[in-house]
Design an enzyme around this catalytic site. Structure first.
Site, mmCIF file in Angstrom:
data_model
loop_
_atom_site.group_PDB
_atom_site.id
_atom_site.type_symbol
_atom_site.label_atom_id
_atom_site.label_comp_id
_atom_site.label_asym_id
_atom_site.label_seq_id
_atom_site.Cartn_x
_atom_site.Cartn_y
_atom_site.Cartn_z
ATOM 1 N N GLY A 180 37.848 45.464 34.067
ATOM 2 C CA GLY A 180 38.316 46.736 34.616
ATOM 3 C C GLY A 180 37.989 47.090 36.051
ATOM 4 O O GLY A 180 38.540 48.073 36.545
ATOM 5 N N GLY A 182 38.729 45.493 38.872
ATOM 6 C CA GLY A 182 39.565 44.844 39.897
ATOM 7 C C GLY A 182 40.440 45.806 40.680
ATOM 8 O O GLY A 182 40.832 46.866 40.180
ATOM 9 N N CYS A 185 43.759 46.296 38.992
ATOM 10 C CA CYS A 185 43.600 46.324 37.541
ATOM 11 C C CYS A 185 43.786 47.748 37.041
ATOM 12 O O CYS A 185 43.311 48.692 37.673
ATOM 13 C CB CYS A 185 42.181 45.854 37.244
ATOM 14 S SG CYS A 185 41.676 46.154 35.585
HETATM 15 P P1 5GP Z 1 39.348 42.309 43.009
HETATM 16 O O1 5GP Z 1 38.495 41.354 43.784
HETATM 17 O O2 5GP Z 1 40.746 42.356 43.518
HETATM 18 O O3 5GP Z 1 38.730 43.670 42.902
HETATM 19 O O4 5GP Z 1 39.395 41.764 41.504
HETATM 20 C C1 5GP Z 1 39.896 40.488 41.201
HETATM 21 C C2 5GP Z 1 39.859 40.296 39.692
HETATM 22 O O5 5GP Z 1 40.678 41.264 39.016
HETATM 23 C C3 5GP Z 1 40.433 38.983 39.213
HETATM 24 O O6 5GP Z 1 39.593 37.886 39.426
HETATM 25 C C4 5GP Z 1 40.683 39.272 37.733
HETATM 26 O O7 5GP Z 1 39.525 39.131 36.952
HETATM 27 C C5 5GP Z 1 41.057 40.749 37.751
HETATM 28 N N1 5GP Z 1 42.513 40.930 37.606
HETATM 29 C C6 5GP Z 1 43.505 40.307 38.264
HETATM 30 N N2 5GP Z 1 44.719 40.742 37.885
HETATM 31 C C7 5GP Z 1 44.494 41.664 36.935
HETATM 32 C C8 5GP Z 1 45.362 42.475 36.120
HETATM 33 O O8 5GP Z 1 46.583 42.476 36.237
HETATM 34 N N3 5GP Z 1 44.748 43.277 35.217
HETATM 35 C C9 5GP Z 1 43.397 43.323 35.078
HETATM 36 N N4 5GP Z 1 42.877 44.103 34.133
HETATM 37 N N5 5GP Z 1 42.553 42.595 35.843
HETATM 38 C C10 5GP Z 1 43.100 41.780 36.752
#
Ligand code: 5GP
Length: 344
Positions: A180, A182, A185
Site C-alpha cells: 500500500g 507505493g 498504488c
Molecule cells: P513507489 O516507489 O513508486 O512508491 O512504489 C513502487 C512499488 O509500488 C512497486 O515496487 C510495487 O510494489 C508497488 N506497485 C506497483 N504498481 C502497483 C499497483 O498498481 N498497485 C499496488 N497496490 N502497488 C503497486
C-alpha cells in the site's frame, strides 16, 4: 475484532537525529554492501538499491545505466524470452545486477526456467504478487527453491514478521516488504488494507535477520531522505518505482500537453496495465493502481547520483562510514513537520 494500539510509522513521521562524526566528506562513505544469501549461498556485492519491476521503471535500458553504479534493476516480467536473449548477448556486463521477475502461474514458471537457462550469470529471481499472504505464494517459493537451489530468490509482498519467516523457511533469501505505500498504488483506498512502511520495514527486518534472511523495503520513497530512512530502519535493499519513473530509460509513453513533455507512469494493477497485458480489468476485480503523467525528467543518471548522494550525506550526519552501519547509527525522532514549504 481486535484493535492494535501501537502507533505504526511512515517515513513522514520521523527524522534522523544527527550524531557526532569523524567523517569529513560524503566521498568517504561506502554504499556498497556484500551479501551471502541464506538459502542459496549466492554472493553479491553492490549498492543495494533496486529499480522496481514495473513496465516503465524496470526496463533493459534502465539496467544498462544503473548497473554502472552497481545498482540493481528488477526487469519487469513482460519482456519475451527472445528479447531477453538479445539483451543478454549485447549487455553481459549488466547481468550481475538484474533480477528476473515472475508471477506465480504455471506459464510464469515455464518462462522463468527458459530465461534463467539463457545465462549462468543471472542469479536473482523476484517472485512478486500483490498479496504475499496467499498460501499459493509459499508453495510457489518452495517449488522455485527446488528448481533453482543456487539462485537468490526474492518473494513478496508482505508487511509482518510472521509471513517474512514463513517465506524464508519456504526457501526465499530475500523478502519484499510493502503493501500500500507505493506512489501509484490505491490498495489502501480500495481495500482498507496496509501497513505504514517504516514500521513494516523495522518489524520485517527484525524477523528476517533473526533467521539470517534479508528484506527489501518496497515502495513509498518519495525522496532520497526516505531511501535513507528505509535503510536506517533496517532494510537491506530499497526498491524504487516513482523516483525512477519519467526518465528517458523508463520507456513510458511520452505525451505533450501545453508544449510541455510528460511521461505516463502507471501501477502494475492499474487499469492501464491490465488493458495492456491482460485485455482489460477482469470483472471480479478492481484496479488497485493509478495512471499519472510525470513531467519528463531526462536521463536517469542525474537522478540516481542525486539519490546516492543523499544517502551518503545521511551517513555522514550520523557517522556511518559504510551503509552497512547506518541502522546501528540510527536514532529516529518522531516529528510533526518535515520540509519547509513556504516556497512550494
Ligand atoms: P513507489 O516507489 O513508486 O512508491 O512504489 C513502487 C512499488 O509500488 C512497486 O515496487 C510495487 O510494489 C508497488 N506497485 C506497483 N504498481 C502497483 C499497483 O498498481 N498497485 C499496488 N497496490 N502497488 C503497486
Amino acid at each position: 475484532m481486535r484493535i492494535e494500539q501501537d502507533l505504526k510509522l511512515g517515513f513522514k513521521d520521523v527524522l534522523f537525529r544527527p550524531k557526532r562524526s569523524t567523517l569529513k566528506s560524503r566521498s568517504q562513505v561506502e554504499l556498497k554492501r556484500s551479501f551471502i544469501f541464506k538459502n542459496s549461498q549466492v554472493k553479491w556485492e553492490g549498492v543495494p538499491v533496486i529499480a522496481a519491476n514495473m513496465d516503465s521503471v524496470g526496463t533493459f535500458e534502465m539496467a544498462k545505466v544503473l548497473s554502472q553504479h552497481q545498482v540493481l534493476t528488477a526487469i519487469h516480467k513482460h519482456y519475451t524470452v527472445d528479447e531477453w536473449k538479445s539483451f543478454i548477448k549485447s549487455y553481459p556486463e549488466t547481468l550481475n545486477n538484474v533480477l528476473v521477475s515472475t508471477g506465480t502461474s504455471e506459464s510464469d514458471f515455464v518462462k522463468t526456467q527458459q530465461i534463467m537457462s539463457l545465462s549462468e550469470k543471472l542469479q536473482f529471481i523476484c517472485i512478486d504478487i500483490a498479496n504475499g499472504y496467499s498460501e499459493h505464494l509459499v508453495e510457489f517459493v518452495s517449488k522455485m527453491r527446488e528448481t533453482f537451489p543456487n539462485k537468490a530468490i526474492i518473494a513478496g509482498n508482505v508487511v509482518t514478521g510472521d509471513m517474512v519467516e514463513e517465506l524464508i523457511l519456504a526457501g526465499a533469501d530475500i523478502v519484499k516488504v510493502g503493501i500500500g505505500p507505493g506512489s501509484v498504488c490505491t490498495t489502501r483506498v480500495k481495500t482498507g488494507v496496509g501497513y505504514p512502511q517504516l514500521s513494516a520495514i523495522i518489524e520485517c527486518a527484525d524477523a528476517a535477520h533473526g533467521l539470517g534472511g534479508s528484506i527489501i523495503g518496497d515502495g513509498g520513497c518519495s525522496c532520497a531522505g526516505d531511501v535513507s530512512k528505509a535503510f536506517g530502519g533496517g532494510a537491506d535493499f530499497v526498491m524504487l518505482g516513482g523516483m525512477l519513473a519519467g526518465h528517458t530509460e523508463s520507456g513510458g509513453e511520452i505525451i505533450f500537453q501545453n508544449d510541455k513533455k510528460f511521461m505516463q507512469f502507471y501501477g502494475m494493477s492499474s487499469q492501464s496495465a491490465m488493458d495492456k497485458h491482460a485485455g482489460g480489468v477482469a470483472n471480479y476485480r478492481a484496479s488497485e493502481g493509478k495512471t499519472v503523467l510525470l513531467p519528463y525528467r531526462g536521463p536517469v543518471e542525474n537522478t540516481i547520483q542525486d539519490i546516492l548522494g543523499g544517502v551518503r550525506s545521511t551517513c555522514t550526519y550520523v557517522g556511518a562510514a559504510r551503509l552497512k552501519e547506518l541502522t546501528k547509527r540510527t536514532t529516529f525522532i518522531r516529528v510533526q513537520e518535515q520540509e519547509n514549504n513556504v516556497y512550494g
